[in-house]
Design a protein around this motif. Structure first.
Motif, PDB file in Angstrom:
ATOM      1  N   GLY A  56       0.642  -1.334  -0.102  1.00 46.86           N
ATOM      2  CA  GLY A  56       0.000  -0.023   0.009  1.00 46.86           C
ATOM      3  C   GLY A  56       0.850   1.363   0.189  1.00 46.86           C
ATOM      4  N   PHE A  73       1.893   6.261   3.116  1.00 47.73           N
ATOM      5  CA  PHE A  73       0.630   5.469   2.707  1.00 47.73           C
ATOM      6  C   PHE A  73      -0.657   6.377   2.868  1.00 47.73           C
ATOM      7  N   CYS A  77      -1.732   2.120   8.875  1.00 51.83           N
ATOM      8  CA  CYS A  77      -1.727   0.910   8.528  1.00 51.83           C
ATOM      9  C   CYS A  77      -1.595  -0.013   9.837  1.00 51.83           C
ATOM     10  N   SER A  78      -2.248  -0.827  10.180  1.00 51.74           N
ATOM     11  CA  SER A  78      -1.930  -1.630  11.106  1.00 51.74           C
ATOM     12  C   SER A  78      -2.439  -3.000  11.084  1.00 51.74           C
ATOM     13  N   TYR A  79      -2.003  -4.104  11.866  1.00 51.58           N
ATOM     14  CA  TYR A  79      -2.416  -5.498  11.575  1.00 51.58           C
ATOM     15  C   TYR A  79      -1.562  -6.220  12.715  1.00 51.58           C
ATOM     16  N   LYS A  88       1.956  -1.133  13.770  1.00 52.84           N
ATOM     17  CA  LYS A  88       1.135   0.188  13.302  1.00 52.84           C
ATOM     18  C   LYS A  88       2.042   1.148  12.515  1.00 52.84           C
ATOM     19  N   GLN A 150      -0.435  -7.245   4.552  1.00 51.34           N
ATOM     20  CA  GLN A 150      -1.634  -6.089   4.131  1.00 51.34           C
ATOM     21  C   GLN A 150      -2.157  -5.489   5.100  1.00 51.34           C
ATOM     22  N   CYS A 151      -2.406  -4.116   5.112  1.00 51.21           N
ATOM     23  CA  CYS A 151      -2.954  -3.329   6.158  1.00 51.21           C
ATOM     24  C   CYS A 151      -4.348  -3.965   6.794  1.00 51.21           C
TER      25      CYS A 151
END
Length: 174
Positions: A56, A73, A77-79, A88, A150-151
Motif C-alpha cells: 500500500g 501510505f 496501517c495496522s495489523y 502500526k 496487508q493493512c
C-alpha cells in the motif's frame, strides 16, 4: 525604449537561469517512486526483506547520499500477527537506511502490553532482524518478512496462513 541588443539579452538570461536550475536539480542525489525501483526493491538493495513494509505504499523518497528516506501510505496501517504481535505504520514513516540498518525510525510502532511503542531501529544480523524500541530489543528470523503483509489483516487476508510467532517477543526483552 529598449534596444535590440537588450531585448536579445533578456531571453538569453532567462535560458541561462533555466539551465542552471535544471543542472542543480539533476545533481541532487535522490530517488523517488517516480523512478523505476519500488520501495520494496530498494529495501532489498540494502539487504532487507520486502516484508518490512506492508502493501500500500503510495510514494517514497530516498536521498542515496545520506540514506534519509520517507515512505507514504494513504492512511495509518495496522495489523496483527497471530494476535500477539501488533504493528502500526503512520501515514508517513521516516528514517535513515544503510546496508543492513534502518535507524532513527519515526512512524513505526508495536504494541507493548497496552501501549504503542515506537520501533527506532532495525538491524540485519545474518539471517535475523533485530528490532529495537530503545531499551528493549527482540530478534526475528528474516523469513518472517519474506512477503509484505496487508493493512488490516496482515497475512490472514483471503484465507492466507498466519505466521506462527511465540508470544509478543518484546515482553521478553533482551
Amino acid at each position: 525604449m529598449a534596444s535590440a541588443t537588450t531585448l536579445k539579452l533578456i531571453p538569453l538570461a532567462a535560458i541561462a537561469i533555466l539551465i542552471s536550475l535544471i543542472l542543480i536539480q539533476s545533481s541532487t542525489p535522490a530517488i523517488s517512486s517516480i523512478d523505476i525501483r519500488t520501495a520494496y526493491e530498494v529495501l532489498e538493495d540494502y539487504n532487507f526483506p520486502v516484508g518490512l513494509l506492508p502493501k500500500g505504499i503510495t510514494v517514497y523518497d530516498l536521498n542515496i547520499t545520506t540514506g534519509k528516506f520517507s515512505v507514504y501510505f494513504n492512511d495509518t496501517c495496522s495489523y496483527s500477527l497471530k494476535s500477539s504481535y501488533h504493528l502500526k505504520y503512520l501515514p508517513t514513516i521516516k528514517g535513515y537506511i544503510s546496508n543492513g540498518k534502518l535507524s532513527s525510525l519515526e512512524g513505526v510502532y508495536t504494541k507493548l502490553f497496552l501501549v504503542w511503542k515506537e520501533i527506532v531501529e532495525i538491524v540485519r544480523d545474518g539471517d535475523d532482524l533485530v528490532f529495537s524500541l530503545g531499551v528493549l530489543s527482540s530478534v526475528f528470523p528474516i523469513d518472517y518478512f519474506e512477503e509484505s503483509p496487508q493493512c488490516g489483516c496482515g497475512f490472514q487476508c483471503g484465507g492466507g496462513q498466519v505466521r506462527k510467532l511465540r508470544s509478543n517477543p518484546f515482553y521478553e526483552g533482551s
